[in-house]
Design a protein around this motif. Structure first.
Motif, PDB file in Angstrom:
ATOM      1  N   TYR A  23      56.900  76.588  10.134  1.00  0.00           N
ATOM      2  CA  TYR A  23      56.405  75.576  10.954  1.00  0.00           C
ATOM      3  C   TYR A  23      55.552  75.983  11.915  1.00  0.00           C
ATOM      4  N   TYR A  24      56.614  76.861  12.805  1.00  0.00           N
ATOM      5  CA  TYR A  24      56.056  77.529  14.057  1.00  0.00           C
ATOM      6  C   TYR A  24      55.029  78.284  13.745  1.00  0.00           C
ATOM      7  N   LEU A  25      54.946  79.299  12.764  1.00  0.00           N
ATOM      8  CA  LEU A  25      54.174  80.370  12.409  1.00  0.00           C
ATOM      9  C   LEU A  25      52.994  79.773  11.926  1.00  0.00           C
ATOM     10  N   MET A  26      52.833  78.585  10.966  1.00  0.00           N
ATOM     11  CA  MET A  26      51.703  78.102  10.684  1.00  0.00           C
ATOM     12  C   MET A  26      50.989  77.681  11.839  1.00  0.00           C
ATOM     13  N   LYS A  27      51.582  76.819  12.620  1.00  0.00           N
ATOM     14  CA  LYS A  27      51.066  76.266  13.771  1.00  0.00           C
ATOM     15  C   LYS A  27      50.417  77.010  14.709  1.00  0.00           C
ATOM     16  N   TYR A  28      51.164  78.255  14.994  1.00  0.00           N
ATOM     17  CA  TYR A  28      50.646  79.330  15.871  1.00  0.00           C
ATOM     18  C   TYR A  28      49.145  80.011  15.188  1.00  0.00           C
ATOM     19  N   MET A  29      49.325  79.894  14.031  1.00  0.00           N
ATOM     20  CA  MET A  29      48.168  80.808  13.296  1.00  0.00           C
ATOM     21  C   MET A  29      47.104  79.713  13.334  1.00  0.00           C
ATOM     22  N   LEU A  30      47.187  78.593  12.873  1.00  0.00           N
ATOM     23  CA  LEU A  30      46.390  77.573  13.029  1.00  0.00           C
ATOM     24  C   LEU A  30      45.401  77.458  14.317  1.00  0.00           C
ATOM     25  N   ASN A  31      46.259  77.612  15.367  1.00  0.00           N
ATOM     26  CA  ASN A  31      45.697  77.310  16.735  1.00  0.00           C
ATOM     27  C   ASN A  31      45.159  78.711  17.199  1.00  0.00           C
ATOM     28  N   HIS A  32      45.149  79.803  16.515  1.00  0.00           N
ATOM     29  CA  HIS A  32      44.817  81.160  16.949  1.00  0.00           C
ATOM     30  C   HIS A  32      43.655  81.816  15.957  1.00  0.00           C
ATOM     31  N   GLY A  33      42.951  80.900  15.324  1.00  0.00           N
ATOM     32  CA  GLY A  33      41.821  81.177  14.461  1.00  0.00           C
ATOM     33  C   GLY A  33      41.963  81.775  13.244  1.00  0.00           C
ATOM     34  N   VAL A  34      43.518  81.757  12.748  1.00  0.00           N
ATOM     35  CA  VAL A  34      43.803  82.466  11.540  1.00  0.00           C
ATOM     36  C   VAL A  34      43.741  81.344  10.198  1.00  0.00           C
ATOM     37  N   ARG A  35      43.114  81.960   9.033  1.00  0.00           N
ATOM     38  CA  ARG A  35      42.977  81.006   7.900  1.00  0.00           C
ATOM     39  C   ARG A  35      44.375  80.716   7.433  1.00  0.00           C
ATOM     40  N   LYS A 183      60.243  88.734  13.718  1.00  0.00           N
ATOM     41  CA  LYS A 183      60.319  88.248  15.301  1.00  0.00           C
ATOM     42  C   LYS A 183      60.070  86.866  15.150  1.00  0.00           C
ATOM     43  N   ASP A 184      60.641  86.138  16.338  1.00  0.00           N
ATOM     44  CA  ASP A 184      60.329  84.784  16.685  1.00  0.00           C
ATOM     45  C   ASP A 184      58.792  84.410  17.082  1.00  0.00           C
ATOM     46  N   VAL A 185      58.421  83.331  16.779  1.00  0.00           N
ATOM     47  CA  VAL A 185      56.973  82.869  17.222  1.00  0.00           C
ATOM     48  C   VAL A 185      56.746  82.567  18.667  1.00  0.00           C
ATOM     49  N   GLU A 186      57.817  81.708  19.168  1.00  0.00           N
ATOM     50  CA  GLU A 186      57.500  81.095  20.418  1.00  0.00           C
ATOM     51  C   GLU A 186      58.648  81.715  21.413  1.00  0.00           C
TER      52      GLU A 186
END
Length: 430
Positions: A23-35, A183-186
């Motif tokens: 959840y956190y990983l997908m959220k981070y990547m979506l907010n940082h330009g990763v497809r 590693k943790d995302v946040e």
């Protein structure tokens, strides 16, 4: 080069350590330009707690056919040569399925990584469900497969004990162990001392447990309900809050209904709660008894925490308080009956209790390493390796045998038990 992250974890139903991480990983990547592409099993409804990610219009969903006749049939994936692609799986069979995607795009830069989240269970150790001689055949095959995955840097882990378990089971040496821990995302929040001062008073002593209703993996929950029932008469101020949901919810309800109605009323089933709002929902708790990621969730919110035994099919067994037993959050080794630890937490001095809460927090905070781009960095050293087709065909057959065995020995048994409970409830209402 554009980055593309494929989540090969098709079922996001209830709260759990894997789901929270993704959840956190997908959220981070979506907010940082990763497809971001999610391979979704169309048979299962997604848990509402993940709606802000799953319903994000930037997330691409590729539907996976749930028909058991198809081993891995999915909608078309549109990938190109100008993408740096990582596909992440969390079960052994999912990893093998991910590799079929790699095989179907021979000219693309796709790295298939397997994050191993547990120390036992047939989802990770395929031979576990079988008896000899088939068990030995599958075991020998998987020894070779895991050795090659390790040699080509396809494996990473959620905790050190998962590395130990894999090494002991398949006699595979895992190199660079620290590098292979996810590693943790946040970043973690700072300890809220105002909430801690309120918690110290322990007027209504609330025990919290956080975990998916997935048995026998997290069957300690049933034992914890029984322990609560044993202690309630002696300590009428205790409460039990259970965060989670899952396929064995009916077993949790059955266990609660065995208790005296006056004892039942202080048990709350809070259901699945979004990782974003979970801290606010558990801040009133005084003791956290959980497994895996649930241990850290309680501890990082300043709640005194105890790891329970994973795959504990009898009474709830625990190991001891954090920080000493932090590494036991995924342990399956025998522990001690939980009752004594609950009583000690109720009766200890305010000074000792506060100290234990702070130490629980610090043990998780100090071991916390943040790198939301970890998987892309890790993939730089991942070499292309695909299981030989002959081996893959054998394992596909094994998967079908496993599903058939599961259907007749577990699924039908659970459905019959659930049906009997529903019939009993229907009669009681008449």
């Amino acid at each position: 080069m554009k980055r593309t992250f494929i989540v090969n974890y098709p079922i996001m139903i209830s709260i759990g350590g894997i789901e929270k991480y993704l959840y956190y990983l997908m959220k981070y990547m979506l907010n940082h330009g990763v497809r971001v592409i999610w391979m979704q099993n169309i048979r299962f409804q997604t848990g509402k707690v993940y709606d802000d990610v799953i319903k994000d219009p930037r997330l691409e969903i590729v539907k996976v056919n749930s028909n058991l006749l198809f081993w891995f049939k999915h909608e078309k994936l549109n990938l190109s040569k100008d993408e740096e692609i990582v596909i992440f799986s969390c079960t052994t069979m999912a990893k093998l399925k991910a590799d079929t995607i790699v095989r179907s795009f021979p000219d693309l830069n796709i790295k298939s990584i397997y994050g191993i989240p547990d120390t036992k269970g047939d989802a990770y150790y395929l031979e576990a469900i079988f008896c000899n001689p088939l068990k030995f055949m599958v075991y020998k095959c998987m020894c070779t497969v895991f050795t090659e995955w390790e040699n080509n840097n396809h494996l990473c882990f959620y905790a050190r004990k998962q590395i130990d378990a894999l090494e002991n089971n398949y006699h595979v040496h895992i190199s660079n162990r620290d590098i292979k821990l996810l590693k943790d995302v946040e970043s973690l929040p700072l300890l809220n001392y105002d909430e801690l001062e309120k918690r110290i008073k322990r007027c209504n002593f609330t025990i919290i447990t956080i975990g998916r209703f997935d048995f026998p993996h997290k069957q300690y929950i049933l034992g914890l309900i029984r322990a609560y029932g044993r202690l309630k008469e002696k300590y009428p101020q205790i409460r039990l809050d259970i965060v989670g949901d899952g396929p064995h919810r009916f077993k949790v309800i059955q266990e609660i209904e065995k208790l005296n109605p006056n004892i039942q009323k202080d048990i709350k089933l809070l259901g699945s709660i979004s990782p974003e709002v979970l801290p606010a929902c558990i801040k009133h708790a005084h003791l956290n008894i959980s497994v895996a990621g649930g241990v850290s969730v309680g501890a990082i919110n300043g709640i005194m925490s105890i790891p329970a035994r994973n795959y504990c099919e009898g009474e709830c067994e625990v190991y001891g308080y954090l920080p000493e037993y932090l590494d036991y959050s995924v342990s399956t080794s025998p522990g001690n009956l939980v009752d004594t630890y609950i009583e000690k937490a109720i009766n200890m001095s305010d000074f000792e209790y506060k100290k234990m809460c702070i130490e629980s927090y610090e043990s998780v905070y100090n071991s916390h390493k943040v790198d939301p781009n970890y998987l892309f960095g890790f993939s730089k050293c991942t070499k292309r390796y695909l299981v030989p087709l002959r081996t893959l065909l054998f394992l596909v057959v094994i998967d079908y045998i496993k599903k058939t065995k599961y259907f007749f020995t577990i699924f039908l048994k659970d459905r019959i038990s659930q049906g009997m409970m529903n019939l009993k409830n229907k009669k009681s209402r008449c």
